[in-house]
Design an enzyme around this catalytic site. Sequence first.
Site, PDB file in Angstrom:
ATOM      1  N   ASP A 415       4.439  -3.311   4.892  1.00  0.00           N
ATOM      2  CA  ASP A 415       5.444  -2.939   5.873  1.00  0.00           C
ATOM      3  C   ASP A 415       6.106  -4.201   6.428  1.00  0.00           C
ATOM      4  O   ASP A 415       5.423  -5.178   6.750  1.00  0.00           O
ATOM      5  CB  ASP A 415       4.766  -2.153   7.001  1.00  0.00           C
ATOM      6  CG  ASP A 415       5.748  -1.648   8.035  1.00  0.00           C
ATOM      7  OD1 ASP A 415       6.594  -0.820   7.684  1.00  0.00           O
ATOM      8  OD2 ASP A 415       5.663  -2.089   9.191  1.00  0.00           O
ATOM      9  N   GLU A 444       8.749  -4.297   2.079  1.00  0.00           N
ATOM     10  CA  GLU A 444      10.088  -4.290   2.644  1.00  0.00           C
ATOM     11  C   GLU A 444      10.530  -5.746   2.862  1.00  0.00           C
ATOM     12  O   GLU A 444      10.102  -6.394   3.806  1.00  0.00           O
ATOM     13  CB  GLU A 444      10.092  -3.544   3.980  1.00  0.00           C
ATOM     14  CG  GLU A 444       9.809  -2.061   3.845  1.00  0.00           C
ATOM     15  CD  GLU A 444       9.768  -1.369   5.196  1.00  0.00           C
ATOM     16  OE1 GLU A 444      10.561  -0.428   5.400  1.00  0.00           O
ATOM     17  OE2 GLU A 444       8.955  -1.771   6.040  1.00  0.00           O
TER      18      GLU A 444
END
Length: 713
Positions: A415, A444
Amino acid sequence: MIRDYSAYKKVSQAFTAYWDDFQTITVMADISLDVQDAYTLTDGHIDLSIEVKETSKMGKKRLVSLHVDHEYSPGNNYFLVHSSGETSLVFTGKVVRTDLFDERYYYDGELGAILTENGTIFRVWAPTATEVIVNIYNEEFQKVKELPMLKQEQGVFEGLAPEDGEGTLYTYTVYVNGEIRETIDPYAKAATSNCKFGMVMNASNTNPDGWNPMEKPTFAKPSDAVIYELHVRDFSSQAKSGLKNRGKYKAFTEEPPPKDGLPSGINYIKWLGVTHVELLPIQDFGSVDEMKAPPGYNWGYDPIHYFVPEGSYSLNSHEPYTRIREVKEMIGKLHEKGLRVIMDVVYNHVYQLHASPLEKIVPGYYFRFDHGGKPSNGTGVGNDTASERRMMRKLIVDSVVYWAKEYGVDGFRFDLMGIHDKETMNEVRYALDCIDPSILIFGEGWHMNTILPDHRKAMSSNARETPRIGYFNDHFRDSVKGKLFDTGSTGFANGNFSVKEDVKKCIMGSVGDKFITASQSINYVECHDNHTLWDRLNRSHPSVREEVKQGMHRLATAITILCQGIPFIHAGQEFFRTKNGVEDSYKSPDKINRFDWQRMRAVQENVKYIRGLISIRKHFEAFKMTEGHDMNRINFIDSPGPILAYRINQHHTSEAIIVIHNGGYHSDVIDIGDGDKWVLVEGEHASVEPLRKTSEKVISIAPFSTIVLITSD
């Protein structure tokens, strides 16, 4: 018992002082206080020589920089005494964020509660602490013993408890920066509800029968992956799911009978054909109270503890072994069904900075602070972890290695990976390669406004410096469906032909454009964040007929599955998943977030279409190329604006695959050349077995649809 420092720990009302490096103390004092030769520094035994180096005004305060001949020694208390009698503890400040601190106090050994034949060794890294003790609790959570710990090299405190073995509940009490703080061990591997107490664990006693974390489905290369993102609770929370253990890990071990001609439960995921199930966070998080029945809902991006599974998905969060065994059972069952497991991990921030065990034990070390001394907030949640610091990097690496070895996890989705530094991510890659090189790592790679310099960030623009680590391809997402933050914008799949050249780059895995290899490109048009694709289409095309929107949805998903790179599908995307227009449903109720088994069966023809596309991708190597030179096998066919068509030459054969996408509102035609062709995808049907044979040179394609053919030159 920790000693009473009350005689010295008084904080002056007139000034505060901090160690900013090993020989510099910064004082913030009232403007009225004398400065020159007004301070005395003591360690409680002798006075230490100091010199005023610099003073400056800041509003009604004066900043004083003191040079200290004696080097700061972490774990000792120092007091600054003003000639007026005002006295204050010198707090540990920015010194913990210096390179020299990392160099001197990095510890490369095992941390946590280590069970041995002679009892338990407790080991915690706390270099700035004056004292640390282990608190031993009984099953009624009453403290029964305090064990003083001895300070070792590199700032590690260690204690041996010969009489306290498996099942012992414990916490640490740390004296640091003038405060006494009790906290769970950040390296505890088992814990009670809400991770209040750690527990000494014998890992072998958490194993299901026949457990072998290294027994897993075979997997050759990253581009073979088809990822299916799923929330543990969503999977089984609907009453129509047919699953008994609703919202729990245990639901993944159930095999209910088929219904309406389609498999149920875990067998449905296997039948769909994906290779990897990516689970939203299952590390312990703080936004759900495990003691509450039923627990609240959250996606889980609020981490507290990195080595312990979340308890709200367990049948018994109170018993520390239960959640561990249930996670192993879930992963074992997924492996048995031929499915690999990816964990969505959140190392970029914590739930609450000051409540974090990391901050309680070594204040100021594990997090980034801006030049004004405030927590860096690139994550948007008030704190950014500092992966570039060696002990935070160690924690990240130790944690993923633990999940890979102990639980058999096959991949990690990071994340907000752009918060982390490239060196840490490359170390994660190396550490996991030593266990299983087929473990996937991706994340990400957004540009995050954190204090770390851009050239050090693990973001997609630096992808060339992080080989074999994947990145969510936002260029793919925006080109296919429209710009994320403009819900009225459109992409190729819903009528925007101006992005056709951009989509061509994405079809070739964005190799050379963004990535070293196609397997670095995680291709997606929908994930847990933001609107589902169906809800997005309802916003961008409110007056369009439902069957047209379904065509747009199918086309966007088809492009995702058939592009070079790694396709990523949000659970329910195959049946037009809706969250009733809720954009970010991270704490919405089950009725918004649940996996809608009824809707799946109601549109099962579309589900079978997506299944067919996945089977085609898996069958033909032409859709799973990796290297830049492989992309030379893709040749785009001249076509009118709404049509995007290309030919992929099969390796070592005379066959070629022709893919045609129509992103327009009308049927169109395209010349695909002479010869016999076998149609694999057309309309709402997709299959490895040809749907029909054709010798047409010019072929017609319906609006918002895909055709795939096999031809032999």
